[in-house]
Design an enzyme around this catalytic site. Sequence first.
Site, mmCIF file in Angstrom:
data_model
loop_
_atom_site.group_PDB
_atom_site.id
_atom_site.type_symbol
_atom_site.label_atom_id
_atom_site.label_comp_id
_atom_site.label_asym_id
_atom_site.label_seq_id
_atom_site.Cartn_x
_atom_site.Cartn_y
_atom_site.Cartn_z
ATOM 1 N N SER A 1 -10.115 1.201 4.819
ATOM 2 C CA SER A 1 -9.237 0.932 5.967
ATOM 3 C C SER A 1 -8.635 2.246 6.462
ATOM 4 O O SER A 1 -8.005 2.959 5.675
ATOM 5 C CB SER A 1 -8.098 0.002 5.565
ATOM 6 O OG SER A 1 -8.616 -1.159 4.984
ATOM 7 N N GLU B 1 -3.817 5.281 7.082
ATOM 8 C CA GLU B 1 -3.581 5.016 5.656
ATOM 9 C C GLU B 1 -3.965 6.212 4.776
ATOM 10 O O GLU B 1 -3.214 6.593 3.877
ATOM 11 C CB GLU B 1 -4.357 3.762 5.222
ATOM 12 C CG GLU B 1 -4.128 3.433 3.762
ATOM 13 C CD GLU B 1 -4.856 2.178 3.304
ATOM 14 O OE1 GLU B 1 -4.421 1.084 3.650
ATOM 15 O OE2 GLU B 1 -5.876 2.328 2.597
ATOM 16 N N ARG C 1 0.845 -1.213 0.000
ATOM 17 C CA ARG C 1 0.000 0.000 0.000
ATOM 18 C C ARG C 1 0.877 1.259 0.000
ATOM 19 O O ARG C 1 0.601 2.241 0.701
ATOM 20 C CB ARG C 1 -0.940 0.030 1.218
ATOM 21 C CG ARG C 1 -1.760 -1.212 1.426
ATOM 22 C CD ARG C 1 -2.841 -1.428 0.377
ATOM 23 N NE ARG C 1 -3.678 -2.551 0.743
ATOM 24 C CZ ARG C 1 -3.498 -3.807 0.317
ATOM 25 N NH1 ARG C 1 -2.519 -4.091 -0.532
ATOM 26 N NH2 ARG C 1 -4.312 -4.761 0.712
HETATM 27 P P1 FAD Z 1 -7.949 10.390 -3.629
HETATM 28 O O1 FAD Z 1 -8.539 10.049 -2.315
HETATM 29 O O2 FAD Z 1 -8.605 11.441 -4.431
HETATM 30 O O3 FAD Z 1 -6.415 10.746 -3.414
HETATM 31 C C1 FAD Z 1 -5.573 9.938 -2.626
HETATM 32 C C2 FAD Z 1 -4.139 10.485 -2.717
HETATM 33 O O4 FAD Z 1 -3.647 10.294 -4.055
HETATM 34 C C3 FAD Z 1 -4.089 11.990 -2.454
HETATM 35 O O5 FAD Z 1 -2.878 12.271 -1.775
HETATM 36 C C4 FAD Z 1 -4.079 12.606 -3.835
HETATM 37 O O6 FAD Z 1 -3.441 13.853 -3.889
HETATM 38 C C5 FAD Z 1 -3.301 11.561 -4.630
HETATM 39 N N1 FAD Z 1 -3.703 11.521 -6.038
HETATM 40 C C6 FAD Z 1 -4.955 11.305 -6.537
HETATM 41 N N2 FAD Z 1 -4.927 11.316 -7.888
HETATM 42 C C7 FAD Z 1 -3.627 11.558 -8.236
HETATM 43 C C8 FAD Z 1 -2.959 11.707 -9.485
HETATM 44 N N3 FAD Z 1 -3.593 11.595 -10.657
HETATM 45 N N4 FAD Z 1 -1.633 11.968 -9.462
HETATM 46 C C9 FAD Z 1 -0.963 12.075 -8.301
HETATM 47 N N5 FAD Z 1 -1.536 11.954 -7.093
HETATM 48 C C10 FAD Z 1 -2.855 11.699 -7.073
HETATM 49 N N6 FAD Z 1 -7.639 0.811 -1.153
HETATM 50 C C11 FAD Z 1 -7.001 -0.344 -1.443
HETATM 51 O O7 FAD Z 1 -5.777 -0.326 -1.684
HETATM 52 N N7 FAD Z 1 -7.658 -1.539 -1.462
HETATM 53 C C12 FAD Z 1 -8.971 -1.628 -1.207
HETATM 54 O O8 FAD Z 1 -9.533 -2.723 -1.251
HETATM 55 C C13 FAD Z 1 -9.681 -0.434 -0.893
HETATM 56 N N8 FAD Z 1 -10.993 -0.485 -0.573
HETATM 57 C C14 FAD Z 1 -11.644 0.664 -0.239
HETATM 58 C C15 FAD Z 1 -12.986 0.564 0.104
HETATM 59 C C16 FAD Z 1 -13.710 1.716 0.438
HETATM 60 C C17 FAD Z 1 -15.168 1.602 0.810
HETATM 61 C C18 FAD Z 1 -13.056 2.972 0.420
HETATM 62 C C19 FAD Z 1 -13.828 4.226 0.736
HETATM 63 C C20 FAD Z 1 -11.711 3.062 0.103
HETATM 64 C C21 FAD Z 1 -10.992 1.906 -0.223
HETATM 65 N N9 FAD Z 1 -9.626 1.943 -0.558
HETATM 66 C C22 FAD Z 1 -8.967 0.787 -0.881
HETATM 67 C C23 FAD Z 1 -8.888 3.225 -0.544
HETATM 68 C C24 FAD Z 1 -9.025 4.018 -1.867
HETATM 69 O O9 FAD Z 1 -10.158 3.629 -2.570
HETATM 70 C C25 FAD Z 1 -7.811 3.845 -2.777
HETATM 71 O O10 FAD Z 1 -6.645 4.275 -2.128
HETATM 72 C C26 FAD Z 1 -7.930 4.641 -4.078
HETATM 73 O O11 FAD Z 1 -6.871 4.318 -4.942
HETATM 74 C C27 FAD Z 1 -7.968 6.156 -3.861
HETATM 75 O O12 FAD Z 1 -8.295 6.747 -5.108
HETATM 76 P P2 FAD Z 1 -8.924 8.204 -5.194
HETATM 77 O O13 FAD Z 1 -8.990 8.554 -6.639
HETATM 78 O O14 FAD Z 1 -10.187 8.274 -4.441
HETATM 79 O O15 FAD Z 1 -7.785 9.044 -4.489
HETATM 80 P P1 NAP Z 2 -10.166 -9.674 5.749
HETATM 81 O O1 NAP Z 2 -10.419 -10.641 4.660
HETATM 82 O O2 NAP Z 2 -11.092 -9.642 6.916
HETATM 83 O O3 NAP Z 2 -8.689 -9.911 6.304
HETATM 84 C C1 NAP Z 2 -8.185 -9.101 7.363
HETATM 85 C C2 NAP Z 2 -6.741 -8.756 7.078
HETATM 86 O O4 NAP Z 2 -6.004 -9.952 7.048
HETATM 87 C C3 NAP Z 2 -6.586 -8.085 5.746
HETATM 88 O O5 NAP Z 2 -6.191 -6.770 5.970
HETATM 89 C C4 NAP Z 2 -5.573 -8.905 4.982
HETATM 90 O O6 NAP Z 2 -4.415 -8.200 4.619
HETATM 91 C C5 NAP Z 2 -5.135 -9.976 5.948
HETATM 92 N N1 NAP Z 2 -5.201 -11.276 5.265
HETATM 93 C C6 NAP Z 2 -6.269 -12.103 5.209
HETATM 94 N N2 NAP Z 2 -5.940 -13.233 4.567
HETATM 95 C C7 NAP Z 2 -4.653 -13.108 4.195
HETATM 96 C C8 NAP Z 2 -3.757 -13.960 3.497
HETATM 97 N N3 NAP Z 2 -4.094 -15.173 3.086
HETATM 98 N N4 NAP Z 2 -2.502 -13.523 3.300
HETATM 99 C C9 NAP Z 2 -2.126 -12.332 3.712
HETATM 100 N N5 NAP Z 2 -2.937 -11.474 4.379
HETATM 101 C C10 NAP Z 2 -4.191 -11.862 4.628
HETATM 102 O O7 NAP Z 2 -10.049 -8.200 5.139
HETATM 103 P P2 NAP Z 2 -11.175 -7.194 4.632
HETATM 104 O O8 NAP Z 2 -11.148 -6.001 5.492
HETATM 105 O O9 NAP Z 2 -12.458 -7.911 4.393
HETATM 106 O O10 NAP Z 2 -10.571 -6.751 3.233
HETATM 107 C C11 NAP Z 2 -10.495 -7.664 2.165
HETATM 108 C C12 NAP Z 2 -9.437 -7.198 1.193
HETATM 109 O O11 NAP Z 2 -9.782 -5.916 0.674
HETATM 110 C C13 NAP Z 2 -8.063 -7.025 1.833
HETATM 111 O O12 NAP Z 2 -7.090 -7.421 0.892
HETATM 112 C C14 NAP Z 2 -7.967 -5.563 2.126
HETATM 113 O O13 NAP Z 2 -6.637 -5.060 2.069
HETATM 114 C C15 NAP Z 2 -8.807 -4.951 1.006
HETATM 115 N N6 NAP Z 2 -9.461 -3.711 1.481
HETATM 116 C C16 NAP Z 2 -8.677 -2.602 1.595
HETATM 117 C C17 NAP Z 2 -9.248 -1.410 2.017
HETATM 118 C C18 NAP Z 2 -8.421 -0.150 2.092
HETATM 119 O O14 NAP Z 2 -8.989 0.919 2.249
HETATM 120 N N7 NAP Z 2 -7.114 -0.225 1.991
HETATM 121 C C19 NAP Z 2 -10.590 -1.349 2.340
HETATM 122 C C20 NAP Z 2 -11.337 -2.504 2.235
HETATM 123 C C21 NAP Z 2 -10.757 -3.693 1.801
HETATM 124 P P3 NAP Z 2 -4.304 -7.342 3.275
HETATM 125 O O15 NAP Z 2 -5.021 -6.075 3.608
HETATM 126 O O16 NAP Z 2 -2.857 -7.173 3.133
HETATM 127 O O17 NAP Z 2 -4.930 -8.090 2.149
#
Ligand code: FAD
Ligand code: NAP
Length: 338
Positions: free
Chosen positions: A239, A333, A165
Site C-alpha cells: 500500500s 505509508e 499502521r
Molecule cells: P524496511 O522497509 O526495511 O524498513 C521500514 C522502516 O522500518 C524504515 O524506516 C526502517 O529504518 C525501519 N526499520 C527496519 N528495521 C528496523 C529495526 N530493526 N529497528 C528499527 N527500525 C527499523 N504492511 C502491512 O502492515 N500489512 C500488509 O499486509 C503489508 N503487505 C505488504 C505487501 C507487499 C507486497 C509489500 C511490498 C509490502 C507490504 N507491507 C505490508 C509493508 C511492509 O511489508 C511492512 O511494513 C514491513 O513490516 C516492512 O518490513 P521491512 O523489514 O521490509 O522494513
Molecule cells: P481489501 O480487502 O480490498 O479492503 C480494502 C480496504 O478496506 C482495506 O485497506 C481494509 O482496511 C478495509 N477493510 C476491508 N474490510 C474491512 C473490515 N471488515 N473492517 C475494517 N476495514 C476493512 O484490501 P487489500 O488491499 O486486499 O488488503 C487486504 C489486507 O492486507 C488489508 O488488511 C490490508 O491492510 C493488508 N495489506 C496491507 C498492505 C500494506 O502495505 N500496508 C499491502 C497489502 C495488503 P485495512 O487496511 O485497515 O485492513
Amino acid sequence: MPLYLPQFNLQHLNTLAAPAIAQVYVSVNSAADLKAALVFAREQQLPILILGGGSNIVLRDHFAGCVIHIQFKGVEKVGETSDSYLIKAQAGEVWDDFVSYCLDHEYWGLENLSLIPGTVGAAPVQNIGAYGVELQDVFYELTALDIKSGVEVTFTRDSCQFGYRDSVFKNALKDQFVILSVTFQLLKSPKVKAEYPALKQALSRYSIDDLTPELVAKAVCDVRQSKLPDPRNIPNVGSFFHNPVVSQEQYQSLTERFPDIVAYPSQTGVKLAAGWLIDKAGWKGFLDDVGVHDQQALVLINPNRLMGDKVLALATRIKSDVFDQFGVALHEEPRVYP
Ligand code: FAD
Ligand code: NAP
C-alpha cells in the site's frame, strides 16, 4: 568485525527495486556488530538508514550515508502461561518465515499476518496489520538499542504507542532506536479470526467449526497472491498510502455525492478505503514509466526499476487528483529516503 562496503547498490535490497547507491553499506549479524557499525557511522559523521527487508521504504535518490542492514536471526521460547507461549524472535528474522515457524510449532495467532514481506524488527515500527489482525494483538515486548547512548531498553505494548499502521518509532522516537528482538504472546489453543470479508469469502465452503489456523493462513496466502503483485516480478512497496480517517460529518457529505464510497468505522472517525478513492479518480491500471496496479489501486508499481523519485512524482499527481475530487488528503505509508 563487520565489513563496510563503499558505493553499494541497494537495488536488490528494496522491493521497489530502486537502484540507489549507499555511500557505505554494512550487514550486521549480531548486536555487537550493530554497535560497532553505529560507532563507525558516528565517527565518520554519516547519517544512518536502518534496513530490514526494504519493503516499506522509497529510495528517492542515492543515500549519502551508512546503510545498516539488520540480519541477526534466532527464535526461542522464553516463557509460558497456562494458555500462551512467549516467543522471542531476533530482528533480522524474515517475518513470513517466523509466521511459518510458529504455525509449525502450534504457536497460534499470527495466521492472518501470513506472507507480509519484511523482517520481525520492522514489524512493530508499522504495527503491521492485515485481514483483521494487527501486530499489537500478539505483541508482548521488544528490546531496542538507543542509538545515541548505546543502552538496551525494553518496550512494553504501552510504551510502543501502537496505532493504525503506526507506533512511537514513527513519531516521538523516530530514528532513535534500533529494534533488536520482539517477543510475542501466542496462544496454545487456536482462536480463528475469519471475519474479514475477503477471508470469509475465501473460506465460505467451510463451516465455522472446521476452520483451523492452517486453513486461515492458506486462505490469506491465496487471497494475497491473487490480488497483490509479487515484488520480485513487479516491484512495489504494498500500500503506497494510508487509508485516510475522516470525520463523521465529512463522511456524510461524501456519501451524498458518492453513495458507493467504501468506508469502515474506526476509533478516531471513519476510515476510507484509499484504493477506492484512487480507483474512482481514474488511476487504477495507469501505466507510464511507473504505474498503478490493475488489481489494487493502492499499490504503485515500478516495473522498469527506476529511482524512487519517479514513483513519488506519480504519488504526488494521484494525491492532488484525490484531493481535488474528494477533498481528502492522502499520506504516503512507506518511509522516504533520503
Ligand atoms: P524496511 O522497509 O526495511 O524498513 C521500514 C522502516 O522500518 C524504515 O524506516 C526502517 O529504518 C525501519 N526499520 C527496519 N528495521 C528496523 C529495526 N530493526 N529497528 C528499527 N527500525 C527499523 N504492511 C502491512 O502492515 N500489512 C500488509 O499486509 C503489508 N503487505 C505488504 C505487501 C507487499 C507486497 C509489500 C511490498 C509490502 C507490504 N507491507 C505490508 C509493508 C511492509 O511489508 C511492512 O511494513 C514491513 O513490516 C516492512 O518490513 P521491512 O523489514 O521490509 O522494513
Ligand atoms: P481489501 O480487502 O480490498 O479492503 C480494502 C480496504 O478496506 C482495506 O485497506 C481494509 O482496511 C478495509 N477493510 C476491508 N474490510 C474491512 C473490515 N471488515 N473492517 C475494517 N476495514 C476493512 O484490501 P487489500 O488491499 O486486499 O488488503 C487486504 C489486507 O492486507 C488489508 O488488511 C490490508 O491492510 C493488508 N495489506 C496491507 C498492505 C500494506 O502495505 N500496508 C499491502 C497489502 C495488503 P485495512 O487496511 O485497515 O485492513
